[in-house]
Scaffold this motif. Structure first.
Motif, PDB file in Angstrom:
ATOM      1  N   LEU B 327      42.177  27.062  29.078  1.00 15.53           N
ATOM      2  CA  LEU B 327      43.030  27.845  28.195  1.00 15.53           C
ATOM      3  C   LEU B 327      42.882  29.334  28.486  1.00 15.53           C
ATOM      4  N   LYS B 328      41.633  29.782  28.609  1.00 18.41           N
ATOM      5  CA  LYS B 328      41.397  31.201  28.849  1.00 18.41           C
ATOM      6  C   LYS B 328      42.040  31.644  30.151  1.00 18.41           C
ATOM      7  N   LYS B 329      41.943  30.775  31.161  1.00 17.54           N
ATOM      8  CA  LYS B 329      42.578  31.113  32.434  1.00 17.54           C
ATOM      9  C   LYS B 329      44.085  31.188  32.277  1.00 17.54           C
ATOM     10  N   ALA B 330      44.656  30.235  31.511  1.00 13.41           N
ATOM     11  CA  ALA B 330      46.098  30.249  31.285  1.00 13.41           C
ATOM     12  C   ALA B 330      46.512  31.532  30.566  1.00 13.41           C
ATOM     13  N   LEU B 331      45.643  32.014  29.675  1.00  7.33           N
ATOM     14  CA  LEU B 331      45.969  33.227  28.925  1.00  7.33           C
ATOM     15  C   LEU B 331      45.712  34.496  29.736  1.00  7.33           C
ATOM     16  N   GLY B 332      45.231  34.325  30.955  1.00  6.70           N
ATOM     17  CA  GLY B 332      45.119  35.482  31.839  1.00  6.70           C
ATOM     18  C   GLY B 332      43.708  35.930  32.136  1.00  6.70           C
ATOM     19  N   ALA B 333      42.698  35.150  31.733  1.00  7.01           N
ATOM     20  CA  ALA B 333      41.321  35.533  32.058  1.00  7.01           C
ATOM     21  C   ALA B 333      41.117  35.378  33.556  1.00  7.01           C
ATOM     22  N   LYS B 334      40.606  36.440  34.190  1.00  3.28           N
ATOM     23  CA  LYS B 334      40.350  36.356  35.625  1.00  3.28           C
ATOM     24  C   LYS B 334      39.039  35.636  35.861  1.00  3.28           C
ATOM     25  N   ARG B 335      38.835  35.281  37.114  1.00  2.00           N
ATOM     26  CA  ARG B 335      37.640  34.544  37.492  1.00  2.00           C
ATOM     27  C   ARG B 335      36.370  35.241  37.021  1.00  2.00           C
ATOM     28  N   ARG B 336      36.335  36.568  37.274  1.00  2.00           N
ATOM     29  CA  ARG B 336      35.081  37.258  36.944  1.00  2.00           C
ATOM     30  C   ARG B 336      34.852  37.387  35.443  1.00  2.00           C
ATOM     31  N   VAL B 337      35.945  37.283  34.657  1.00  2.00           N
ATOM     32  CA  VAL B 337      35.783  37.295  33.201  1.00  2.00           C
ATOM     33  C   VAL B 337      35.037  36.035  32.757  1.00  2.00           C
ATOM     34  N   PRO B 410      42.898  25.843  36.326  1.00  2.00           N
ATOM     35  CA  PRO B 410      43.381  25.846  34.943  1.00  2.00           C
ATOM     36  C   PRO B 410      44.124  24.576  34.531  1.00  2.00           C
TER      37      PRO B 410
END
Ligand SMILES: Nc1ncnc2c1ncn2[C@@H]1O[C@H](COP(=O)(O)OP(=O)(O)OP(=O)(O)O)[C@@H](O)[C@H]1O
Ligand SMILES: [Mg+2]
Lengths: 242, 417
Positions: B327-337, B410
């Motif tokens: 979900l976080k990746k879908a919402l735009g979290a980058k790998r390093r986040v 994701p």
């Protein structure tokens, strides 16, 4: 033009066999459109949604999002496009269970590096917009299904995306909550939001301006689909009547 | 960053029991390191401070048996062995000119006061034959009488100065001054009673015990070097006492003095080596250091096991939260986040373990010093290193699960049930 898909194919590798899930999809979505994508189970709706949502890349074909060729983008720029350009609404809400409604809505703003104070303000406005101004500090477990979906919508619109992408947004809701969600979609669309919504319910699809159908991985207009169905019904219907 | 911390603490809070058990390995490892270091530091600090108080800034350079490092040569009744000459005045002058040397004097010494008795009552003591300047080098306190004067040497009088320990043993409550004791076959008149200024009461360690036994309770009879031969039957001198400028120079000065003395030694059996309170203490300290390194090694194994536990839990946590990551990746979290989030969680987990371990370690150290009477001193660098180390454990064992989380696809993650 916000979305432009040309000759999109998607094959899944199951074992050593390539199974086609999408075949030669051509689709264009203009700014302000409200498009419903229908289709029977397993026809490839979610696969198409993943490609439109830049979560997955097509096996072949060209996909332009707001003029950007998605096939050429790196992982980090895809993250940015998802973050700022696309608002996701899922069938099962996908809220973080330990975070309050407000914190859930703040999430995409956090990834967009919006400052805390501003983040809070935008998230509060978004929650007010979906009619949950009074439940900002509630945890997802303290909210009803319809309320959860509205939090998810607030989260999807928080970063003012170019497009709202919804996969069966009413699939897990009772009809009353579903209607509320559809009203919200219509309102957002009236205000200029582009919406692409996947559903298998005709009544839900009717809320959209336009409906297309995926059938066995291929995109059909509503009329083409009805013809196919009629032909099938005739085939089977004949046996029934006899 | 702050957001990551908040998320980590939330995550840990929602799995209190699991987090506590995961931390346990780190807590035990860090606590034992703190306890070990505290006790070692406490003991050696107290040893050092009492050393300074003792005012013992002299080293003895004596003849040792080459084949047995603990055996000093005691020539009583057998005389000086071949290849060993009495130490000359010129040699002592050369020693006095060495860097870091304040003063030096030649002495002769025997641990067996053969025939020592008073009114037929026998006693034992160490006998020293000294020159007049010996007393100037030592921090003795004269409790009655006098030290030697020039006439004692010129006339070759059989006089003696004894320790108060020996005085009370031989004469009990009577005054020792003027009494005549038998030493060897000769009679010696006591002219002075002294005591050594040494206070080890504050030390409560093994070393303290040995020093106390070794030094304080010893009985000494000191005679002028000129009358030594009457008792010992051989000519003085075979040892040197050197007063040094700084305790830090102990080893180098001791070596320098021994080198000079060894020039005149042609014996294959004996050689000169230095010994001092500091050196003894240092060698004891180095033994404790070896022990502490061993113990810390064992404690580190517990840290390693703790680290593996953290890694295991982090891997479980990544699997459990696959959907959240998707979900976080879908919402735009980058790998390093994502990487940062999981790494922070792992570091927070081990650091909390480290802090708890430090507190527990400090508590146990005080308890040990209270119950067993061992001194404990909390070493600030050790605490800092311990916490830093536990953070490193978090990084080392958290990196693999974090990378795994960051690389999740994701769609697969969202689909995960
Ligand atoms: N990761 C995958 N690996 C292999 N095959 C897959 C994968 N994802 C989807 N498929 C296949 O692709 C086809 C389309 O799946 P998709 O999930 O897009 O269907 P859908 O239209 O969303 O169905 P539903 O209405 O049930 O959600 C199905 O036949 C499915 O088995
Ligand atoms: Mg689907």
């Amino acid at each position: 033009m916000i979305l432009s898909l040309k000759g999109i194919y998607k094959n899944y590798l199951t074992g050593s066999v390539e199974v086609p899930a999408l075949k030669n999809i051509n689709l264009e979505v203009e700014e302000g459109d409200y498009l419903a994508i229908m289709g029977p189970s397993g026809s490839g709706k979610s696969t198409l949604m993943n490609i439109i949502g830049c979560l997955d890349k097509p096996t072949s074909g060209e996909y332009l999002f707001d003029g950007i060729n998605i096939g050429e983008q790196k992982d980090t720029s895809l993250s940015e496009i998802r973050n700022k350009g696309i608002g996701f609404v899922f069938q099962n809400f996908n809220l973080l269970p330990r975070e309050s409604a407000l914190e859930n809505v703040e999430l995409p703003l956090l990834y967009a590096k919006v400052k805390k104070k501003q983040r809070r303000e935008i998230a509060m406005n978004a929650l007010e917009k979906v009619g949950l101004g009074a439940r900002m500090d509630f945890l997802p477990t303290q909210l009803s299904g319809g309320q959860k979906q509205r939090v998810a919508i607030a989260r999807a619109i928080a970063n003012r995306p170019k497009i709202l992408l919804a996969d069966e947004p009413t699939g897990a809701l009772d009809s009353k909550s579903g209607d509320q969600v559809m009203e919200l979609f219509s309102e957002l669309n009236r205000e200029g939001m582009t919406i692409v919504m996947i559903t298998h319910e005709k009544a839900i699809a009717d809320c959209a301006q336009k409906t297309v159908v995926i059938y066995d991985g291929e995109l059909k207009t509503m009329e083409e689909f009805e013809q196919i169905q009629n032909a099938r019904r005739h085939g089977f219907g004949g046996e029934h009547n006899a | 960053m702050i957001e990551n911390l908040r998320l980590s603490i939330n995550g840990i809070r929602s799995h209190r029991m699991r987090a506590a058990l995961t931390m346990l390995g780190i807590v035990i490892g860090i606590a034992s390191i703190i306890v070990i270091v505290s006790i070692i530091t406490g003991t050696s600090e107290q040893l050092k401070s009492s050393m300074i108080n003792s005012g013992d800034d002299t080293i003895n350079v004596m003849l040792y048996d080459k084949s047995n490092p603990w055996n000093t040569l005691d020539p009583i009744e057998i005389g000086l062995p071949t290849g060993i000459e009495p130490i000359s005045e010129e040699t002592v002058e050369r020693i006095k000119n060495l860097d870091g040397v304040i003063g030096a004097t030649a002495i002769t010494k025997s641990d067996y006061a053969v025939g020592l008795s008073y009114n037929g009552k026998r006693d034992s003591a160490t006998v020293l034959g000294v020159k007049k300047d010996y007393f100037a080098l030592k921090n003795y306190v004269l409790s009655s009488g006098r030290y030697f004067i020039d006439r004692d040497y010129e006339d070759g009088h059989n006089v003696a100065v004894i320790t108060s320990t020996l005085a009370s043993s031989m004469f009990e409550n009577e005054s020792a001054l003027g009494k005549t004791i038998t030493l060897g076959t000769e009679m010696y008149t006591i002219v002075g009673v002294y005591s050594e200024v040494r206070d080890y009461d504050s030390i409560n360690s093994l070393m303290d015990y040995q020093l106390k036994i070794g030094m304080d309770s010893q009985s000494y009879v000191i005679v002028p070097s000129t009358s030594w031969v009457n008792f010992g039957g051989y000519e003085a001198f075979q040892s040197v006492v050197v007063k040094i400028a700084s305790p830090d120079d102990t080893v180098t000065v001791g070596q320098g003095v021994a080198d000079i003395l060894n020039e005149n030694v042609t014996s294959n059996t004996y050689e000169y080596r230095s010994s001092s309170l500091q050196e003894d203490a240092e060698s004891l300290e180095s033994i404790t250091q070896i022990i502490s390194i061993l113990l810390i090694g064992i404690a580190s194994i517990s840290l390693l096991v703790g680290g593996i536990g953290v890694m295991n839990i982090m891997l479980v946590s990544v699997t459990e939260r696959t959907k959240e990551i998707g979900l976080k990746k879908a919402l735009g979290a980058k790998r390093r986040v994502i990487l940062g989030q999981f790494l922070t969680e792992s570091i927070v987990l081990t650091s909390m373990g480290g802090v708890v371990g430090v507190l527990l370690g400090i508590g146990i150290s005080y308890l040990v010093s209270l119950l067993l009477g061992m001194p404990a001193a909390i070493s600030v660098p050790a605490v800092a290193i311990a916490v830093g180390f536990s953070m490193c454990v978090g990084i080392i064992f958290g990196i693999t699960p974090s990378i795994k989380a960051a690389n999740l696809n994701p769609i697969d993650a969202l689909r995960y049930e």
